[in-house]
Design an enzyme around this catalytic site. Sequence first.
Site, PDB file in Angstrom:
ATOM      1  N   LYS A 179       4.737   5.128  -1.349  1.00 39.32           N
ATOM      2  CA  LYS A 179       5.723   4.121  -1.047  1.00 39.32           C
ATOM      3  C   LYS A 179       5.718   3.005  -2.231  1.00 39.32           C
ATOM      4  O   LYS A 179       4.810   2.340  -1.989  1.00 39.32           O
ATOM      5  CB  LYS A 179       5.840   3.446  -0.045  1.00 39.32           C
ATOM      6  N   GLU A 254      -6.501  -3.645  -3.214  1.00 34.76           N
ATOM      7  CA  GLU A 254      -6.644  -4.341  -4.558  1.00 34.76           C
ATOM      8  C   GLU A 254      -5.286  -5.478  -4.286  1.00 34.76           C
ATOM      9  O   GLU A 254      -4.082  -5.007  -4.230  1.00 34.76           O
ATOM     10  CB  GLU A 254      -6.043  -3.236  -5.651  1.00 34.76           C
ATOM     11  N   CYS A 288      -1.818  -9.667 -11.112  1.00 34.19           N
ATOM     12  CA  CYS A 288      -3.022  -9.961 -10.254  1.00 34.19           C
ATOM     13  C   CYS A 288      -4.003 -10.557 -10.679  1.00 34.19           C
ATOM     14  O   CYS A 288      -4.581 -11.384 -10.339  1.00 34.19           O
ATOM     15  CB  CYS A 288      -3.184  -8.597  -9.377  1.00 34.19           C
ATOM     16  N   GLU A 389      -1.796 -18.322  -5.397  1.00 34.33           N
ATOM     17  CA  GLU A 389      -1.413 -17.455  -6.421  1.00 34.33           C
ATOM     18  C   GLU A 389       0.056 -17.609  -6.789  1.00 34.33           C
ATOM     19  O   GLU A 389       0.984 -17.609  -5.826  1.00 34.33           O
ATOM     20  CB  GLU A 389      -1.611 -15.902  -6.009  1.00 34.33           C
TER      21      GLU A 389
HETATM   22  P1  NAD Z   1       3.456  -7.366  -1.358  1.00 32.18           P
HETATM   23  O1  NAD Z   1       2.137  -7.518  -0.741  1.00 32.18           O
HETATM   24  O2  NAD Z   1       4.600  -8.063  -0.987  1.00 32.18           O
HETATM   25  O3  NAD Z   1       3.962  -5.554  -1.365  1.00 32.18           O
HETATM   26  C1  NAD Z   1       3.135  -4.699  -1.796  1.00 32.18           C
HETATM   27  C2  NAD Z   1       3.720  -3.275  -1.125  1.00 32.18           C
HETATM   28  O4  NAD Z   1       3.534  -3.444   0.202  1.00 32.18           O
HETATM   29  C3  NAD Z   1       4.985  -3.191  -1.640  1.00 32.18           C
HETATM   30  O5  NAD Z   1       5.394  -1.839  -1.606  1.00 32.18           O
HETATM   31  C4  NAD Z   1       5.682  -3.552  -0.225  1.00 32.18           C
HETATM   32  O6  NAD Z   1       7.019  -3.055   0.176  1.00 32.18           O
HETATM   33  C5  NAD Z   1       4.651  -3.209   0.800  1.00 32.18           C
HETATM   34  N1  NAD Z   1       4.395  -3.964   2.094  1.00 32.18           N
HETATM   35  C6  NAD Z   1       4.923  -5.053   2.405  1.00 32.18           C
HETATM   36  N2  NAD Z   1       4.614  -5.414   3.814  1.00 32.18           N
HETATM   37  C7  NAD Z   1       4.268  -4.181   4.183  1.00 32.18           C
HETATM   38  C8  NAD Z   1       3.372  -4.046   5.539  1.00 32.18           C
HETATM   39  N3  NAD Z   1       3.600  -4.608   6.645  1.00 32.18           N
HETATM   40  N4  NAD Z   1       3.136  -2.748   5.751  1.00 32.18           N
HETATM   41  C9  NAD Z   1       2.994  -1.680   4.816  1.00 32.18           C
HETATM   42  N5  NAD Z   1       3.459  -2.151   3.428  1.00 32.18           N
HETATM   43  C10 NAD Z   1       3.996  -3.352   3.362  1.00 32.18           C
HETATM   44  O7  NAD Z   1       2.946  -7.645  -2.946  1.00 32.18           O
HETATM   45  P2  NAD Z   1       3.944  -7.667  -3.922  1.00 32.18           P
HETATM   46  O8  NAD Z   1       4.971  -8.887  -4.099  1.00 32.18           O
HETATM   47  O9  NAD Z   1       4.629  -6.243  -4.248  1.00 32.18           O
HETATM   48  O10 NAD Z   1       3.049  -7.748  -5.190  1.00 32.18           O
HETATM   49  C11 NAD Z   1       2.497  -8.920  -5.643  1.00 32.18           C
HETATM   50  C12 NAD Z   1       1.235  -9.223  -5.155  1.00 32.18           C
HETATM   51  O11 NAD Z   1       0.294  -7.976  -5.473  1.00 32.18           O
HETATM   52  C13 NAD Z   1       0.268 -10.273  -5.812  1.00 32.18           C
HETATM   53  O12 NAD Z   1      -0.419 -10.797  -4.539  1.00 32.18           O
HETATM   54  C14 NAD Z   1      -0.699  -9.489  -6.610  1.00 32.18           C
HETATM   55  O13 NAD Z   1      -1.694 -10.399  -7.016  1.00 32.18           O
HETATM   56  C15 NAD Z   1      -1.060  -8.411  -6.019  1.00 32.18           C
HETATM   57  N6  NAD Z   1      -1.568  -7.280  -6.663  1.00 32.18           N
HETATM   58  C16 NAD Z   1      -2.739  -6.956  -7.078  1.00 32.18           C
HETATM   59  C17 NAD Z   1      -3.308  -6.046  -7.844  1.00 32.18           C
HETATM   60  C18 NAD Z   1      -4.660  -5.616  -8.011  1.00 32.18           C
HETATM   61  O14 NAD Z   1      -4.931  -4.666  -8.461  1.00 32.18           O
HETATM   62  N7  NAD Z   1      -5.645  -6.144  -7.166  1.00 32.18           N
HETATM   63  C19 NAD Z   1      -2.363  -5.402  -8.808  1.00 32.18           C
HETATM   64  C20 NAD Z   1      -1.050  -5.865  -8.746  1.00 32.18           C
HETATM   65  C21 NAD Z   1      -0.541  -6.711  -7.915  1.00 32.18           C
END
Ligand code: NAD
Length: 492
Positions: A179, A254, A288, A389
């Site tokens: 997804k 992650e 991130c 963040e």
């Molecule tokens: P997010 O957590 O809002 O969403 C990530 C994914 O999860 C999306 O596909 C979203 O649709 C899905 N999602 C949201 N709610 C969900 C739920 N209840 N159940 C299942 N899936 C769900 O994050 P974002 O805004 O897309 O990305 C930014 C965040 O990601 C930042 O906090 C960043 O630090 C983190 N990030 C971490 C890494 C790493 O490798 N550690 C890499 C990139 C981004």
Amino acid sequence: MAAAGEGSYGLVIGGVEAPAGGGESTELLDPATNRPLARVAVGTPDDAARAMEVAQGAFDGSDWSGGDGARRGKALYRLAQLLDEQQEEFSLLESRNMGKTLREARVDVGYVVRTLEYVAGLADKVEGQTIPVPGSRFNYTVREPLGVTVHIAPWNYPLLLAMRSVVPALAAGNAVVLKPASLTPLTAVRFARLAKTAGVPDGILNVVPGPGGRLGEALVRDRRCRSVSFTGSSEVGRRIAVLAAERTIPATLELGGKSPVVVLPDADVDRAAKGIAFGIFGNAGQMCWAGSRLIVHSSLRAPVLDRLRAIAEAMRLGPGTEEGVEMGPLVSREQEGRVLDYVRAAREEGGTIVTGGDKPSSSALAAGNFVRPTVVADLPPGARAAREEIFGPVLSTFSYDELDDAVRLANDTPYGLFASVWTRDLASAHHLARRLDAGMVVVNEPPLTFPQTPFGGFKESGLGTEQGAGVVAAYTRVKNVLVNVAVPRKKR
Ligand code: NAD
């Protein structure tokens, strides 16, 4: 489905791209202009169930899972070659969808090619052990694929971060349901089309765009889901951990970061400033592992801030697809608002805006989600903008006199993803590498990683690691087999 620019994108289930079962689709906007870019299907929980069923069928029925690793490796290597041939098309699509510069998108796609090549070579090297046990017994272990694995990706490196876990899961023989983030699903759908051409059997790689809460949760809750790899915010990561625990399945998480950059008094100021700027303004700060907290020795505070201001003010902002642009727009209007809110909070909490802090004045950029590269000084370490963040091009800066204070400041965060150190002194470099509480530490480098090195966060930044030589085995389960090999005595 009528669409502008990049056309229409469906769900890819069982090798067939089709509209969502509920018929719903959404329009994606170009972050540089907020004009329509593409139309994409919005998957429903029913689509999730169908994808899981098809994936389970492919896992049970095709010879992908039971077949030998070398064959899977060949298909993945072929996929690397095809992606390499289409690198420019993929990069352009990623840049238009997410907003990052074309140069950054090319690096991302190149990284996926390299991941495919590296992991392809590991596919036939997943080995068990023979373990000595007492008596006439023979004991060995076998590593088996898990079954159907679910992968949930964020929007900041859409293809790269999805493929970081999808590719090893495929190499191990699993069937995958991915997804992508709702805002950035285009390259993942296009990748699934390419996988089919490379010989990945139908149903082994399924891509279901749609909202996280409804669709993502339905995938993890599905009884056929045997593991979940999640990359995204710490908040949603905790929710995924709960769902995974309820189903007793492994979760790799992650998550977010608020990473420190420690500059020692002997650092090469020019090199450090360039690296610090790259580490917070790259990808418009939507990383991130962005180095978002600068902790600089007080003797270097003025020269480092001067250089950072000069770099920030010389950066060319514009649509990511325009050659020569150094920083693209943020992914959405919502993200732009969130970043500007943090800058407002920083001002209210006593911060001084050294540079940036607003949208660029150029009328050509007014319709896009642009925020100028921003440096904030004088914030108390407990301020919101200093602790949370921001996920945008905003650097908070602090200074120190004693190294112990720098370490304390660096580690004083719920996150532990990444840290960097700038020094010419080797002993200090290794000393700090030990003391910094982060899953990755780099010295005299901006954020940098390779498919062959582990990637993972400590504390609220995550659980488990991706990448590295063990990554394919991580998507397997271990079966122990004990055989009594005693030869029965003949009856006289
Ligand atoms: P997010 O957590 O809002 O969403 C990530 C994914 O999860 C999306 O596909 C979203 O649709 C899905 N999602 C949201 N709610 C969900 C739920 N209840 N159940 C299942 N899936 C769900 O994050 P974002 O805004 O897309 O990305 C930014 C965040 O990601 C930042 O906090 C960043 O630090 C983190 N990030 C971490 C890494 C790493 O490798 N550690 C890499 C990139 C981004």
